[in-house]
Design a protein around this motif. Structure first.
Motif, PDB file in Angstrom:
ATOM      1  N   PRO A 219     -26.978   8.511  14.093  1.00 19.64           N
ATOM      2  CA  PRO A 219     -27.034   7.356  13.194  1.00 19.64           C
ATOM      3  C   PRO A 219     -26.767   6.070  13.975  1.00 19.64           C
ATOM      4  CG  PRO A 219     -25.008   8.593  12.858  1.00 19.64           C
ATOM      5  CD  PRO A 219     -25.826   9.360  13.852  1.00 19.64           C
ATOM      6  N   ALA A 220     -27.065   4.934  13.365  1.00 16.30           N
ATOM      7  CA  ALA A 220     -26.810   3.639  13.993  1.00 16.30           C
ATOM      8  C   ALA A 220     -25.307   3.453  14.182  1.00 16.30           C
ATOM      9  CB  ALA A 220     -27.374   2.525  13.113  1.00 16.30           C
ATOM     10  N   GLY A 221     -24.944   2.526  15.028  1.00 17.32           N
ATOM     11  CA  GLY A 221     -23.540   2.184  15.203  1.00 17.32           C
ATOM     12  C   GLY A 221     -22.889   2.797  16.412  1.00 17.32           C
ATOM     13  N   THR A 222     -23.672   3.225  17.397  1.00 18.05           N
ATOM     14  CA  THR A 222     -23.082   3.827  18.591  1.00 18.05           C
ATOM     15  C   THR A 222     -22.325   2.779  19.407  1.00 18.05           C
ATOM     16  OG1 THR A 222     -25.092   3.470  19.863  1.00 18.05           O
ATOM     17  CG2 THR A 222     -24.854   5.609  18.791  1.00 18.05           C
ATOM     18  N   HIS A 223     -21.268   3.223  20.025  1.00 20.92           N
ATOM     19  CA  HIS A 223     -20.520   2.398  20.982  1.00 20.92           C
ATOM     20  C   HIS A 223     -19.863   3.335  21.989  1.00 20.92           C
ATOM     21  CE1 HIS A 223     -17.664   3.434  17.783  1.00 20.92           C
ATOM     22  NE2 HIS A 223     -16.747   3.431  18.730  1.00 20.92           N
ATOM     23  N   PRO A 224     -19.981   3.024  23.277  1.00 19.01           N
ATOM     24  CA  PRO A 224     -19.439   3.926  24.293  1.00 19.01           C
ATOM     25  C   PRO A 224     -17.918   4.000  24.235  1.00 19.01           C
ATOM     26  CG  PRO A 224     -20.255   1.916  25.300  1.00 19.01           C
ATOM     27  CD  PRO A 224     -20.595   1.845  23.845  1.00 19.01           C
ATOM     28  N   ALA A 225     -17.395   5.196  24.474  1.00 17.19           N
ATOM     29  CA  ALA A 225     -15.947   5.426  24.502  1.00 17.19           C
ATOM     30  C   ALA A 225     -15.660   6.572  25.467  1.00 17.19           C
ATOM     31  CB  ALA A 225     -15.439   5.771  23.099  1.00 17.19           C
ATOM     32  N   ASN A 226     -14.402   6.753  25.790  1.00 18.13           N
ATOM     33  CA  ASN A 226     -13.950   7.837  26.674  1.00 18.13           C
ATOM     34  C   ASN A 226     -14.755   7.867  27.965  1.00 18.13           C
ATOM     35  OD1 ASN A 226     -11.830   8.616  25.001  1.00 18.13           O
ATOM     36  ND2 ASN A 226     -13.202   9.845  23.749  1.00 18.13           N
ATOM     37  N   GLU A 227     -15.462   8.974  28.248  1.00 17.68           N
ATOM     38  CA  GLU A 227     -16.167   9.095  29.523  1.00 17.68           C
ATOM     39  C   GLU A 227     -17.385   8.186  29.621  1.00 17.68           C
ATOM     40  OE1 GLU A 227     -17.335  13.184  29.840  1.00 17.68           O
ATOM     41  OE2 GLU A 227     -18.897  12.979  28.358  1.00 17.68           O
ATOM     42  N   ALA A 228     -17.888   7.683  28.508  1.00 20.38           N
ATOM     43  CA  ALA A 228     -19.095   6.852  28.514  1.00 20.38           C
ATOM     44  C   ALA A 228     -18.748   5.411  28.885  1.00 20.38           C
ATOM     45  CB  ALA A 228     -19.785   6.894  27.164  1.00 20.38           C
ATOM     46  N   LEU A 229     -19.222   4.975  30.033  1.00 17.99           N
ATOM     47  CA  LEU A 229     -19.052   3.582  30.425  1.00 17.99           C
ATOM     48  C   LEU A 229     -20.060   2.718  29.682  1.00 17.99           C
ATOM     49  CD1 LEU A 229     -18.726   4.203  34.273  1.00 17.99           C
ATOM     50  CD2 LEU A 229     -16.880   3.931  32.592  1.00 17.99           C
ATOM     51  N   ARG A 230     -21.247   3.285  29.443  1.00 21.93           N
ATOM     52  CA  ARG A 230     -22.310   2.630  28.672  1.00 21.93           C
ATOM     53  C   ARG A 230     -23.100   3.705  27.946  1.00 21.93           C
ATOM     54  NH1 ARG A 230     -25.318  -0.625  33.241  1.00 21.93           N
ATOM     55  NH2 ARG A 230     -26.985  -0.675  31.711  1.00 21.93           N
TER      56      ARG A 230
END
Length: 166
Positions: A123-134
């Motif tokens: 779904p829409a609204g993704t934002h990187p967190a934890n291991e995800a830098l981007r």
């Protein structure tokens, strides 16, 4: 969930293959080509782009593992059926255990893993967190570099990019 002390988990990881979920977010791009969602992360290979996923916890269903990893990594979770079936099963090996018989595999110096691999829609609204830098979506014909070694082969075998799809 039962969490293991780091030392014990490290010993287990060095002793047996680890069951994991690997998943590739896909989306339509209007009239353009499909797009694939990837994370940029630090890894034993340096900063690389790769799919999402990770190990399945004891007592956790495959669908719950996908949703957990998605929420922890990009803040949203896909809708999934009960008992989702993988689009492909891919193997990951450290170099010293890598098969020499022609088996397709990815490179993971940390462990041997069995990746139940899925294509999902987020779904829409993704934002990187934890291991995800981007986290970004890319045209399937123009993936970023560098990719985690083995990801391009996995994407081809899953049929999400051109090549030797199974």
């Amino acid at each position: 969930m039962t969490f293991l002390p780091r030392e014990l988990y490290d010993r287990i990881e060095q002793s047996v293959p680890i069951a994991c979920v690997d998943f590739v977010p896909m989306r339509a791009n209007g009239d353009g080509p499909r797009e694939i969602g990837l994370i940029l992360r630090d890894s034993p290979h340096g900063q690389v782009w790769c799919h999402l996923g990770g190990r399945i916890h004891r007592g956790e269903t495959i669908a719950d593992a996908i949703r957990r990893h998605a929420r922890e990594t990009v803040g949203v979770a896909p809708e999934l059926p009960l008992n989702p079936q993988p689009d492909y099963v891919y193997e990951w090996f450290p170099t010293q255990l890598a098969p020499t018989d022609g088996t397709a595999f990815g490179d993971d110096p940390r462990k041997q893993a069995i990746g139940l691999s899925f294509v999902v829609e987020l779904p829409a609204g993704t934002h990187p967190a934890n291991e995800a830098l981007r986290f970004e979506y890319f045209s399937v014909s123009s993936l970023p570099s560098p990719l985690w070694p083995g990801c391009a082969e996995l994407f081809q075998r899953m049929g999400v990019i051109a090549g030797q799809a199974m």
